[in-house]
Design a protein around this motif. Sequence first.
Motif, PDB file in Angstrom:
ATOM      1  N   SER A 697      32.204  44.696  47.770  1.00  0.00           N
ATOM      2  CA  SER A 697      31.690  45.137  46.481  1.00  0.00           C
ATOM      3  C   SER A 697      32.157  46.465  45.907  1.00  0.00           C
ATOM      4  CB  SER A 697      30.156  45.540  47.161  1.00  0.00           C
ATOM      5  OG  SER A 697      30.330  46.878  47.839  1.00  0.00           O
ATOM      6  N   VAL A 698      31.887  46.560  44.905  1.00  0.00           N
ATOM      7  CA  VAL A 698      32.286  47.782  43.920  1.00  0.00           C
ATOM      8  C   VAL A 698      32.097  49.180  44.814  1.00  0.00           C
ATOM      9  CG1 VAL A 698      30.320  48.115  42.463  1.00  0.00           C
ATOM     10  CG2 VAL A 698      32.614  48.842  41.659  1.00  0.00           C
ATOM     11  N   ASP A 699      30.822  49.223  45.513  1.00  0.00           N
ATOM     12  CA  ASP A 699      30.601  50.444  46.168  1.00  0.00           C
ATOM     13  C   ASP A 699      31.596  50.483  47.370  1.00  0.00           C
ATOM     14  OD1 ASP A 699      28.447  51.270  44.492  1.00  0.00           O
ATOM     15  OD2 ASP A 699      26.969  50.077  45.679  1.00  0.00           O
ATOM     16  N   ALA A 700      31.830  49.504  47.983  1.00  0.00           N
ATOM     17  CA  ALA A 700      32.965  49.409  48.954  1.00  0.00           C
ATOM     18  C   ALA A 700      34.278  49.780  48.693  1.00  0.00           C
ATOM     19  CB  ALA A 700      32.927  48.095  49.678  1.00  0.00           C
ATOM     20  N   ALA A 701      34.596  49.287  47.433  1.00  0.00           N
ATOM     21  CA  ALA A 701      35.834  49.733  46.859  1.00  0.00           C
ATOM     22  C   ALA A 701      36.030  51.104  46.558  1.00  0.00           C
ATOM     23  CB  ALA A 701      36.150  48.729  45.586  1.00  0.00           C
ATOM     24  N   VAL A 712      45.119  53.928  42.762  1.00  0.00           N
ATOM     25  CA  VAL A 712      44.841  52.712  43.652  1.00  0.00           C
ATOM     26  C   VAL A 712      45.071  51.440  42.697  1.00  0.00           C
ATOM     27  CG1 VAL A 712      43.193  53.673  45.217  1.00  0.00           C
ATOM     28  CG2 VAL A 712      42.359  52.377  43.472  1.00  0.00           C
ATOM     29  N   ALA A 713      45.140  50.322  43.435  1.00  0.00           N
ATOM     30  CA  ALA A 713      45.412  49.083  42.547  1.00  0.00           C
ATOM     31  C   ALA A 713      43.954  47.929  43.321  1.00  0.00           C
ATOM     32  CB  ALA A 713      46.571  48.581  42.901  1.00  0.00           C
ATOM     33  N   LEU A 714      43.640  47.280  42.229  1.00  0.00           N
ATOM     34  CA  LEU A 714      42.901  46.130  42.818  1.00  0.00           C
ATOM     35  C   LEU A 714      43.383  44.990  42.443  1.00  0.00           C
ATOM     36  CD1 LEU A 714      39.098  47.140  41.444  1.00  0.00           C
ATOM     37  CD2 LEU A 714      40.116  47.379  43.659  1.00  0.00           C
ATOM     38  N   LYS A 715      43.547  43.845  43.557  1.00  0.00           N
ATOM     39  CA  LYS A 715      44.153  42.743  43.415  1.00  0.00           C
ATOM     40  C   LYS A 715      43.112  41.585  43.893  1.00  0.00           C
ATOM     41  CE  LYS A 715      48.634  44.802  44.565  1.00  0.00           C
ATOM     42  NZ  LYS A 715      49.661  44.878  45.322  1.00  0.00           N
ATOM     43  N   GLY A 728      45.195  38.657  34.757  1.00  0.00           N
ATOM     44  CA  GLY A 728      44.132  39.397  34.677  1.00  0.00           C
ATOM     45  C   GLY A 728      43.626  39.549  36.244  1.00  0.00           C
ATOM     46  N   GLY A 729      44.327  38.945  37.143  1.00  0.00           N
ATOM     47  CA  GLY A 729      43.727  39.062  38.697  1.00  0.00           C
ATOM     48  C   GLY A 729      44.285  40.472  39.245  1.00  0.00           C
ATOM     49  N   VAL A 730      44.966  41.218  38.612  1.00  0.00           N
ATOM     50  CA  VAL A 730      45.620  42.659  39.406  1.00  0.00           C
ATOM     51  C   VAL A 730      45.349  43.796  38.309  1.00  0.00           C
ATOM     52  CG1 VAL A 730      47.654  43.681  40.223  1.00  0.00           C
ATOM     53  CG2 VAL A 730      47.274  41.157  40.611  1.00  0.00           C
ATOM     54  N   ARG A 731      44.933  44.951  38.687  1.00  0.00           N
ATOM     55  CA  ARG A 731      44.849  46.125  37.945  1.00  0.00           C
ATOM     56  C   ARG A 731      45.609  47.234  38.734  1.00  0.00           C
ATOM     57  NH1 ARG A 731      43.166  42.930  34.721  1.00  0.00           N
ATOM     58  NH2 ARG A 731      41.340  43.083  33.262  1.00  0.00           N
ATOM     59  N   LEU A 740      38.020  52.390  38.129  1.00  0.00           N
ATOM     60  CA  LEU A 740      37.843  51.373  39.077  1.00  0.00           C
ATOM     61  C   LEU A 740      36.485  50.533  39.084  1.00  0.00           C
ATOM     62  CD1 LEU A 740      38.387  51.742  43.008  1.00  0.00           C
ATOM     63  CD2 LEU A 740      36.351  50.458  42.201  1.00  0.00           C
ATOM     64  N   ARG A 741      35.450  51.044  38.392  1.00  0.00           N
ATOM     65  CA  ARG A 741      34.224  50.007  38.106  1.00  0.00           C
ATOM     66  C   ARG A 741      34.394  49.222  37.212  1.00  0.00           C
ATOM     67  NH1 ARG A 741      29.291  51.522  40.321  1.00  0.00           N
ATOM     68  NH2 ARG A 741      29.085  53.632  41.371  1.00  0.00           N
ATOM     69  N   ALA A 742      35.177  49.648  35.827  1.00  0.00           N
ATOM     70  CA  ALA A 742      35.481  48.740  34.909  1.00  0.00           C
ATOM     71  C   ALA A 742      36.730  47.723  35.319  1.00  0.00           C
ATOM     72  CB  ALA A 742      36.330  49.620  33.698  1.00  0.00           C
ATOM     73  N   ALA A 743      37.562  48.124  36.070  1.00  0.00           N
ATOM     74  CA  ALA A 743      38.733  47.109  36.622  1.00  0.00           C
ATOM     75  C   ALA A 743      37.950  46.072  37.637  1.00  0.00           C
ATOM     76  CB  ALA A 743      39.814  47.837  37.254  1.00  0.00           C
ATOM     77  N   TRP A 744      36.792  46.414  38.366  1.00  0.00           N
ATOM     78  CA  TRP A 744      36.150  45.546  39.293  1.00  0.00           C
ATOM     79  C   TRP A 744      35.437  44.583  38.350  1.00  0.00           C
ATOM     80  CZ3 TRP A 744      35.928  45.082  44.658  1.00  0.00           C
ATOM     81  CH2 TRP A 744      34.950  44.270  45.051  1.00  0.00           C
ATOM     82  N   THR A 745      34.665  44.940  37.309  1.00  0.00           N
ATOM     83  CA  THR A 745      34.079  43.905  36.434  1.00  0.00           C
ATOM     84  C   THR A 745      35.010  43.049  35.953  1.00  0.00           C
ATOM     85  OG1 THR A 745      32.277  45.856  36.283  1.00  0.00           O
ATOM     86  CG2 THR A 745      32.603  44.020  34.651  1.00  0.00           C
ATOM     87  N   ALA A 746      36.182  43.668  35.312  1.00  0.00           N
ATOM     88  CA  ALA A 746      36.937  42.595  34.780  1.00  0.00           C
ATOM     89  C   ALA A 746      37.857  41.540  35.728  1.00  0.00           C
ATOM     90  CB  ALA A 746      38.270  43.555  34.119  1.00  0.00           C
ATOM     91  N   ILE A 747      38.071  42.039  36.838  1.00  0.00           N
ATOM     92  CA  ILE A 747      38.606  41.060  37.801  1.00  0.00           C
ATOM     93  C   ILE A 747      37.703  40.163  38.263  1.00  0.00           C
ATOM     94  CG2 ILE A 747      39.543  40.678  40.009  1.00  0.00           C
ATOM     95  CD1 ILE A 747      41.179  43.476  39.700  1.00  0.00           C
ATOM     96  N   SER A 748      36.393  40.657  38.613  1.00  0.00           N
ATOM     97  CA  SER A 748      35.470  39.574  38.884  1.00  0.00           C
ATOM     98  C   SER A 748      35.237  38.456  37.927  1.00  0.00           C
ATOM     99  CB  SER A 748      33.856  40.350  39.124  1.00  0.00           C
ATOM    100  OG  SER A 748      34.187  41.218  40.066  1.00  0.00           O
ATOM    101  N   ALA A 749      35.042  38.721  36.368  1.00  0.00           N
ATOM    102  CA  ALA A 749      34.956  37.961  35.540  1.00  0.00           C
ATOM    103  C   ALA A 749      36.086  36.877  35.412  1.00  0.00           C
ATOM    104  CB  ALA A 749      34.945  38.675  34.082  1.00  0.00           C
ATOM    105  N   VAL A 750      37.231  37.442  35.638  1.00  0.00           N
ATOM    106  CA  VAL A 750      38.483  36.568  35.851  1.00  0.00           C
ATOM    107  C   VAL A 750      38.448  35.643  36.802  1.00  0.00           C
ATOM    108  CG1 VAL A 750      40.864  36.373  36.204  1.00  0.00           C
ATOM    109  CG2 VAL A 750      39.914  38.148  34.670  1.00  0.00           C
TER     110      VAL A 750
END
Length: 899
Positions: A697-701, A712-715, A728-731, A740-750
């Motif tokens: 979840s985004v909270d855990a991230a 950090v990076a999100l993958k 778009g699978g990597v930020r 981080l919240r914005a990146a999580w939302t974008a990756i989830s959509a991808v």
Amino acid sequence: MEAYPADWEADVVLRDGATAHLRPIVPGDADAVVAMHARQSPESIYLRFFAPLPTIPEKDLKRFVTVDYRDRVALVMLIGEEIIGIGRFDRIDDDSAEVAFNIADAHQGRGIGSILLEHLAAAARDLGISVFTAEVLPQNRSMLQVFAAAGFEISREFDDGVVAVRFDIDPTEKSLQVQEAREHRAEALSVRSVLHPASVVVIGASRKRKTAGNLVLRNLTAAGFRGRLSVIHPAAAAVAGIPAVASLSDIEGEVDLAIIAVPAEAVTQVVRDCATHAVKAVVVISSGFAETGEQGLMLQREMVATARSHGMRVVGPNSFGIANTEPEVSLNASLAPFLPDAGSLGLFSQSGALGTGLLAAAKTRGLGISTFVSAGNRADLSGNDVLQYWEEDPVTQTVGLYLESIGNPRKFTRIARRVARVKPVIVIKSDLTGRELPPGHQVRVSSLSGKALDQVLAQAGVIRAGSIHQLFDLAQVLSSQPLPHGHRVGVIGNSAALSTLVIQRARAEGLRIDRPAVSMHPEVSAEDFAAGLAEMYADPTVDSVVVTFTPSAGASEQEIAAILADEAAQSGKTTVACFLGVHGVKDELTAYSRGADGSRRVHTVPSFMGPEDAVWSLARATEYAAWKSSDRGRYPELEGIDHRRARSIIEGALARAQDEDPEARAAGRTVVLERSEARDLLAAYGVHVVPFYAVGSVDAALEKAAEIGYPVALKAVSRRLRHRLELGGVRLGIANPEELRAAWTAISAVIDAAEGPDGERGIDVQEMAPTGLACAIRAGEDPLLGPMVSFALAGDASELLEDVSHRVAPLTDVDAAAMVRGLKSSPRLFGYKGLPVMNVAPIEDILLRLSSLVDDFPAVRSVALRPVNVTEGESSILSAKVELTAQASRIDSSRRRMA
């Protein structure tokens, strides 16, 4: 009791070149064990059992032949149905076992104990045992010598009249060298027994002239075979002028070689008859085996198994024959009605039809041969075996092989690398991957491309030719000229147009033209040409010379050829020529001199049909000379490697997979390590992956990012999206919670768009590594080649253009450095167009460590490190994936076997 380990079975070559079969013991061997014991001398029995034992008690016999293949293991070596040696070990604890041997008196001195020790040690390592112990009586010198000569570090203690021996059985550099040297001597000797027979019998020679057996017999006679020649025919008094006998029993004395030309279904029985009469080897001309389908393959396997189990080597089936031009042998046991003159070129062919072409091409060009072998279906004797023989054969100075398939490429490259240090090895092979095979060839299929296999050959110093024409072009140079001392080429001739072609092709082939070409007048005189040659050869900036000559009114080709031969012989520099009327190694371009010992020396300049062929051949000879004189590096001692930890992780993962799916091992399925397991396995070999953390979840991230620190990076975990920044699978470079919240939302959509509701939805949080150049490293067990390591710059371009470096493990430090620098894109690592110069030492260290891992553990099917960020300082491994195979089987393993 564990299941019978069929993969421990092996056909082996003994010290004297004969063959035998080795396998695990079974209860049905009881009678054969008793028979062997009955043939032993009282002294041998006492040395083995420490007491007189005229007969084996029934209780002990049952224990000897009944083992569990885990804590109690025994191997037997057989010739036919007779057991000639037994080796066994009994586990003492988790790590150690007591080993013992019993070698038949009549077969001692044939290297049986050494082979049994190698195979027992390999089986023990498979079972997690690392130490052997043994108790030996001091007077049992032969067994103490087996232990001492094995290359392991042996400790001895003398107590109560017994020598206690203890040694670690993990392979050492010395033990591998010992094993390789023994293999070489045995296989070379086995081939020598084929090519140097003192007596030959032809079986199946008809009185009809156009039959294969009749033709071979006439060719043997025409060549003037120096040994005893016999022919078997059930009815005829003579065949092709040679008196015939009805059976092998009618031949007095030993028979070294049998040429078999009977129908395929009768061959196995003929081989049995040969075994009964102690024939050493057979050449099977007959066709109708594996090349015809499954039934023929079964016939072939039965025939080879029969021969090997009785100590015989087999050439063929479907062979074109063999030849040896040495005057004291004069053997033409082939279907070729002619042979080239005696010379220094050894030829091997798997194809019968192309065997004819090879011999014809050699004769046309004036190239003499030493020996010729046509392996046909290559059911037994292979190019690897013949290379072992040629390595030490003083007559053979250049090796040429036409290969339709390679059954054991790793062994081939291992032997070829050694042979190429002393004599050039040229190979024609259109496809090395195992995907395009002629009928009758059974080999594994490589997972790599043809370009990868080209690099494997180059690593071994093998010269790749694309055709028979190129093979002999190159053989002309290597058989008649000294190797070039460098890349600098001088060009001289009486045609400016030809000189221009030579210069253009030379530069395209990587040769240097530092001196302007000498273009003489088209009607040049012999004197002027001689003066020009003398000046060219005297130039210290010229390493090799290309000479062209077109018909001239000023001098004849014969005059110029004689002058060139003399000048080239005196210079000692590599010379190739284009004389339009001369092709090959001919008398017209030959000069003679006397050596210091008074011997006559021949110096011939090879001539080519065109300048392109001449320059191509010179370039390959120059590359070979550079390889031969280069430093091939050392195998570094790597610190921080925990073999035991790595073995535990691998065996644990495979055992878990077996529990989950009992059929997995039989099916040879792959097991993907959990990401934490993969990280731990690599860490055991000193390869460290930047930690990553799976979050749901985004909270855990957010919590994990706060713990490890921004940026950090999100993958995305999804295989489709991971590593694909453009999808778009990597930020990267996320600097704060809002980003981080914005990146999580974008990756989830991808992920939703790419995977759907049932796809991989995980996302990792990882600390940001220093910015650098992304690379990809792979390693693993190729089905055909064995352990391989690959390196490339990351990205689609490298994959699409196959800009990837490949090498066979284990790697030397020079191999690792060459992999990094051998890419076409490697300038990007070293300051290309203002880019920073990267520190590649960590990359080379990773390559060496992965090389060691996959070499040590055939079960490691694949390791993929991607991306590996290379910087001006340290490198960072950002992702790792490891796959294991549930059924690891390496062709060229740590136990000697025929393949």
